[in-house]
Motif scaffolding. Structure first.
Motif, PDB file in Angstrom:
ATOM      1  N   ALA A  45     -24.924 -42.298  16.245  1.00  0.00           N
ATOM      2  CA  ALA A  45     -25.824 -42.406  15.100  1.00  0.00           C
ATOM      3  C   ALA A  45     -25.309 -41.661  13.878  1.00  0.00           C
ATOM      4  O   ALA A  45     -25.941 -41.692  12.819  1.00  0.00           O
ATOM      5  CB  ALA A  45     -27.213 -41.900  15.475  1.00  0.00           C
ATOM      6  N   ALA A  46     -24.168 -40.981  13.996  1.00  0.00           N
ATOM      7  CA  ALA A  46     -23.548 -40.386  12.820  1.00  0.00           C
ATOM      8  C   ALA A  46     -22.987 -41.457  11.894  1.00  0.00           C
ATOM      9  O   ALA A  46     -22.646 -41.162  10.750  1.00  0.00           O
ATOM     10  CB  ALA A  46     -22.433 -39.422  13.237  1.00  0.00           C
ATOM     11  N   PHE A  47     -22.873 -42.695  12.367  1.00  0.00           N
ATOM     12  CA  PHE A  47     -22.330 -43.803  11.597  1.00  0.00           C
ATOM     13  C   PHE A  47     -23.464 -44.745  11.210  1.00  0.00           C
ATOM     14  O   PHE A  47     -24.251 -45.170  12.054  1.00  0.00           O
ATOM     15  CB  PHE A  47     -21.262 -44.547  12.400  1.00  0.00           C
ATOM     16  N   SER A  48     -23.538 -45.076   9.925  1.00  0.00           N
ATOM     17  CA  SER A  48     -24.680 -45.830   9.408  1.00  0.00           C
ATOM     18  C   SER A  48     -24.838 -47.188  10.074  1.00  0.00           C
ATOM     19  O   SER A  48     -25.961 -47.648  10.298  1.00  0.00           O
ATOM     20  CB  SER A  48     -24.568 -45.998   7.899  1.00  0.00           C
ATOM     21  N   ILE A  49     -23.737 -47.846  10.411  1.00  0.00           N
ATOM     22  CA  ILE A  49     -23.847 -49.159  11.047  1.00  0.00           C
ATOM     23  C   ILE A  49     -24.545 -49.041  12.400  1.00  0.00           C
ATOM     24  O   ILE A  49     -25.345 -49.901  12.792  1.00  0.00           O
ATOM     25  CB  ILE A  49     -22.453 -49.825  11.194  1.00  0.00           C
ATOM     26  N   ASN A  50     -24.270 -47.965  13.119  1.00  0.00           N
ATOM     27  CA  ASN A  50     -24.917 -47.762  14.419  1.00  0.00           C
ATOM     28  C   ASN A  50     -26.385 -47.377  14.272  1.00  0.00           C
ATOM     29  O   ASN A  50     -27.208 -47.685  15.139  1.00  0.00           O
ATOM     30  CB  ASN A  50     -24.173 -46.695  15.217  1.00  0.00           C
ATOM     31  N   GLN A  51     -26.733 -46.720  13.190  1.00  0.00           N
ATOM     32  CA  GLN A  51     -28.137 -46.393  12.941  1.00  0.00           C
ATOM     33  C   GLN A  51     -28.962 -47.677  12.842  1.00  0.00           C
ATOM     34  O   GLN A  51     -30.068 -47.763  13.380  1.00  0.00           O
ATOM     35  CB  GLN A  51     -28.268 -45.595  11.645  1.00  0.00           C
ATOM     36  N   ASP A  52     -28.416 -48.661  12.154  1.00  0.00           N
ATOM     37  CA  ASP A  52     -29.124 -49.946  12.024  1.00  0.00           C
ATOM     38  C   ASP A  52     -29.189 -50.677  13.355  1.00  0.00           C
ATOM     39  O   ASP A  52     -30.216 -51.268  13.701  1.00  0.00           O
ATOM     40  CB  ASP A  52     -28.439 -50.825  10.976  1.00  0.00           C
ATOM     41  N   ILE A  53     -28.080 -50.639  14.102  1.00  0.00           N
ATOM     42  CA  ILE A  53     -28.053 -51.325  15.400  1.00  0.00           C
ATOM     43  C   ILE A  53     -29.093 -50.720  16.341  1.00  0.00           C
ATOM     44  O   ILE A  53     -29.846 -51.433  17.007  1.00  0.00           O
ATOM     45  CB  ILE A  53     -26.638 -51.249  16.024  1.00  0.00           C
ATOM     46  N   ILE A  54     -29.137 -49.390  16.404  1.00  0.00           N
ATOM     47  CA  ILE A  54     -30.088 -48.715  17.289  1.00  0.00           C
ATOM     48  C   ILE A  54     -31.517 -49.083  16.909  1.00  0.00           C
ATOM     49  O   ILE A  54     -32.353 -49.351  17.777  1.00  0.00           O
ATOM     50  CB  ILE A  54     -29.863 -47.189  17.250  1.00  0.00           C
ATOM     51  N   ARG A  55     -31.804 -49.122  15.625  1.00  0.00           N
ATOM     52  CA  ARG A  55     -33.155 -49.503  15.185  1.00  0.00           C
ATOM     53  C   ARG A  55     -33.462 -50.946  15.567  1.00  0.00           C
ATOM     54  O   ARG A  55     -34.540 -51.248  16.098  1.00  0.00           O
ATOM     55  CB  ARG A  55     -33.288 -49.338  13.671  1.00  0.00           C
ATOM     56  N   ASN A  56     -32.534 -51.858  15.296  1.00  0.00           N
ATOM     57  CA  ASN A  56     -32.769 -53.279  15.555  1.00  0.00           C
ATOM     58  C   ASN A  56     -32.907 -53.582  17.042  1.00  0.00           C
ATOM     59  O   ASN A  56     -33.549 -54.578  17.416  1.00  0.00           O
ATOM     60  CB  ASN A  56     -31.638 -54.118  14.947  1.00  0.00           C
ATOM     61  N   LEU A  57     -32.331 -52.729  17.890  1.00  0.00           N
ATOM     62  CA  LEU A  57     -32.445 -52.922  19.335  1.00  0.00           C
ATOM     63  C   LEU A  57     -33.652 -52.201  19.925  1.00  0.00           C
ATOM     64  O   LEU A  57     -33.821 -52.157  21.143  1.00  0.00           O
ATOM     65  CB  LEU A  57     -31.162 -52.441  20.027  1.00  0.00           C
ATOM     66  N   GLY A  58     -34.492 -51.640  19.071  1.00  0.00           N
ATOM     67  CA  GLY A  58     -35.674 -50.936  19.560  1.00  0.00           C
ATOM     68  C   GLY A  58     -35.391 -49.557  20.105  1.00  0.00           C
ATOM     69  O   GLY A  58     -36.215 -48.984  20.827  1.00  0.00           O
ATOM     70  N   GLY A  59     -34.233 -49.005  19.745  1.00  0.00           N
ATOM     71  CA  GLY A  59     -33.833 -47.722  20.300  1.00  0.00           C
ATOM     72  C   GLY A  59     -34.595 -46.530  19.770  1.00  0.00           C
ATOM     73  O   GLY A  59     -34.676 -45.490  20.442  1.00  0.00           O
ATOM     74  N   LEU A  60     -35.174 -46.638  18.575  1.00  0.00           N
ATOM     75  CA  LEU A  60     -35.881 -45.492  18.010  1.00  0.00           C
ATOM     76  C   LEU A  60     -37.074 -45.094  18.876  1.00  0.00           C
ATOM     77  O   LEU A  60     -37.294 -43.908  19.153  1.00  0.00           O
ATOM     78  CB  LEU A  60     -36.356 -45.810  16.588  1.00  0.00           C
ATOM     79  N   SER A  61     -37.831 -46.081  19.315  1.00  0.00           N
ATOM     80  CA  SER A  61     -38.999 -45.774  20.148  1.00  0.00           C
ATOM     81  C   SER A  61     -38.590 -45.298  21.536  1.00  0.00           C
ATOM     82  O   SER A  61     -39.272 -44.456  22.137  1.00  0.00           O
ATOM     83  CB  SER A  61     -39.911 -46.998  20.256  1.00  0.00           C
ATOM     84  N   VAL A  62     -37.476 -45.823  22.055  1.00  0.00           N
ATOM     85  CA  VAL A  62     -36.997 -45.388  23.364  1.00  0.00           C
ATOM     86  C   VAL A  62     -36.564 -43.925  23.303  1.00  0.00           C
ATOM     87  O   VAL A  62     -36.917 -43.110  24.163  1.00  0.00           O
ATOM     88  CB  VAL A  62     -35.839 -46.278  23.853  1.00  0.00           C
ATOM     89  N   ILE A  63     -35.801 -43.574  22.265  1.00  0.00           N
ATOM     90  CA  ILE A  63     -35.373 -42.186  22.098  1.00  0.00           C
ATOM     91  C   ILE A  63     -36.589 -41.301  21.831  1.00  0.00           C
ATOM     92  O   ILE A  63     -36.709 -40.203  22.377  1.00  0.00           O
ATOM     93  CB  ILE A  63     -34.351 -42.076  20.955  1.00  0.00           C
ATOM     94  N   GLY A  64     -37.509 -41.786  21.001  1.00  0.00           N
ATOM     95  CA  GLY A  64     -38.713 -41.021  20.703  1.00  0.00           C
ATOM     96  C   GLY A  64     -39.556 -40.739  21.929  1.00  0.00           C
ATOM     97  O   GLY A  64     -40.194 -39.688  22.035  1.00  0.00           O
ATOM     98  N   SER A  65     -39.537 -41.672  22.886  1.00  0.00           N
ATOM     99  CA  SER A  65     -40.330 -41.476  24.107  1.00  0.00           C
ATOM    100  C   SER A  65     -39.810 -40.306  24.931  1.00  0.00           C
ATOM    101  O   SER A  65     -40.543 -39.741  25.749  1.00  0.00           O
ATOM    102  CB  SER A  65     -40.319 -42.754  24.956  1.00  0.00           C
TER     103      SER A  65
END
Length: 355
Positions: free
Chosen positions: A139-159
């Motif tokens: 997630a230090a790379f902006s392209i991966n930040q978008d990928i993680i969000r688009n794959l629903g990763g924010l809520s998974v990490i938040g959990s």
């Protein structure tokens, strides 16, 4: 039973391999890019520590704002094998080896998808921790930040913030910290601000978990958008400023400086109780702490309507009373700091005196 153990070992081995490829090269990336980042960052009193150049103008637009990126401390063990990129629940798919890119900026969406799946489906603490470390590094790379969000990763990490283990919550906060450098991600991550404020307040004093929470709140407070969600935590921040060690004081001051840059927060801060605040205006105070305390006071002075502030009801131990109610003592302390050996401190004192 042996088959399960074998599969578990294969999964762990694959995940550890993924983590190392991303983790080790991420450290190299950090070292080689730091100079470039600092040259590109906009001067705003105190320089923000921001990795993605394309977000600097937006995230540093707040006067005296600071952002801080989290860096996971653990360097995972090197292994060249990685699990399959499929999300199928058939464990045999997870046993398939593949050649994983050596650098976290080379991660493809299917690699990230597999990490998110493992984090979501596995209860093994080792797997959870390594997946969070690798996702945080990527997630230090902006392209991966978008990928993680688009794959629903924010809520998974938040959990993972609900997991009882402090080390898991800490790694989740580190990952969310890096992800919060993305404006679109911040819009989703704001749901965790209240929970992270509570976690920061209840964490052991000066712990890595508490610091991780403060780093996330620092990034989320660089713009004014979510300050209202942190206003009720101002007493907690001031408690940490009083009782925390120098690392905690420095980090919590980054949050307070960002809040003080917002005129809408001025009354909340001026009325907060901080009878100790003036004691930090001292040449013996750690330079990083002292400088930020002075910036904090300068921001408040810039935004404060002195006539209305004097007319308002402030307690005798409020921030307003400590600085502007004790004008003689404050003036003496500032005059003494004009002889401080550090030029930044002297310049900041001069700015405050001139207001």
């Amino acid at each position: 039973m042996d088959l399960r153990n074998s599969r578990g070992s294969l999964i762990r081995g694959g995940l550890l391999g993924l983590a190392v490829g991303a983790g080790v090269c991420y450290c190299v990336y950090r070292a080689t890019s730091r100079k470039k980042r600092n040259e590109g960052a906009e001067e705003a009193g105190l320089k923000g520590e921001i990795i993605q150049k394309e977000h600097e103008d937006r995230l540093c637009s707040t006067s005296w704002g600071e952002a801080q990126i989290a860096t996971p401390e653990q360097a995972p063990i090197l292994d060249d094998n990685i699990f399959s990129s499929t999300r199928q629940k058939d464990s045999s798919c997870l046993q398939q080896g593949m050649n994983f890119p050596a650098s976290p900026d080379g991660l493809e969406a299917n690699h990230i998808q597999s990490l998110i799946y493992l984090l979501e489906s596995m209860e093994d603490p080792l797997i959870q921790e390594q997946a969070l470390i690798t996702l945080g590094n990527s997630a230090a790379f902006s392209i991966n930040q978008d990928i993680i969000r688009n794959l629903g990763g924010l809520s998974v990490i938040g959990s993972m913030l609900s997991v009882p283990a402090d080390n898991i919550k800490e790694k989740a906060l580190n990952a969310l910290n890096n992800l919060s450098m993305n404006i679109k991600n911040q819009e989703e991550l704001k749901r965790y601000i209240t929970k992270i404020c509570e976690e920061t307040s209840s964490s052991p004093l000066n712990s890595e978990l508490q610091l991780a929470g403060l780093r996330f709140l620092t990034n989320m407070s660089v713009t004014n958008d979510y300050h209202y969600m942190m206003s009720s935590s101002i007493p907690c921040f001031l408690y940490l400023l009083l009782d925390g060690d120098e690392r905690t004081q420095t980090q919590v001051l980054k949050v307070l400086v960002n809040l003080s840059a917002n005129p809408a927060m001025t009354d909340h801060l001026l009325s907060a109780r901080a009878p100790f605040l003036l004691s930090l205006f001292d040449g013996c105070t750690n330079k990083e702490v002292l400088l930020r305390v002075l910036v904090f006071a300068t921001n408040l002075a810039q935004h404060m309507n002195k006539e209305s502030a004097i007319a308002s009801q402030h307690s005798e131990d409020s921030i307003f009373a400590m600085i502007w109610g004790n004008s003689t003592q404050c003036t003496q302390k500032l005059a003494s700091l004009l002889h401080h050996q550090d030029a930044e401190v002297k310049n900041q004192v001069a700015k405050l005196i001139m207001l």
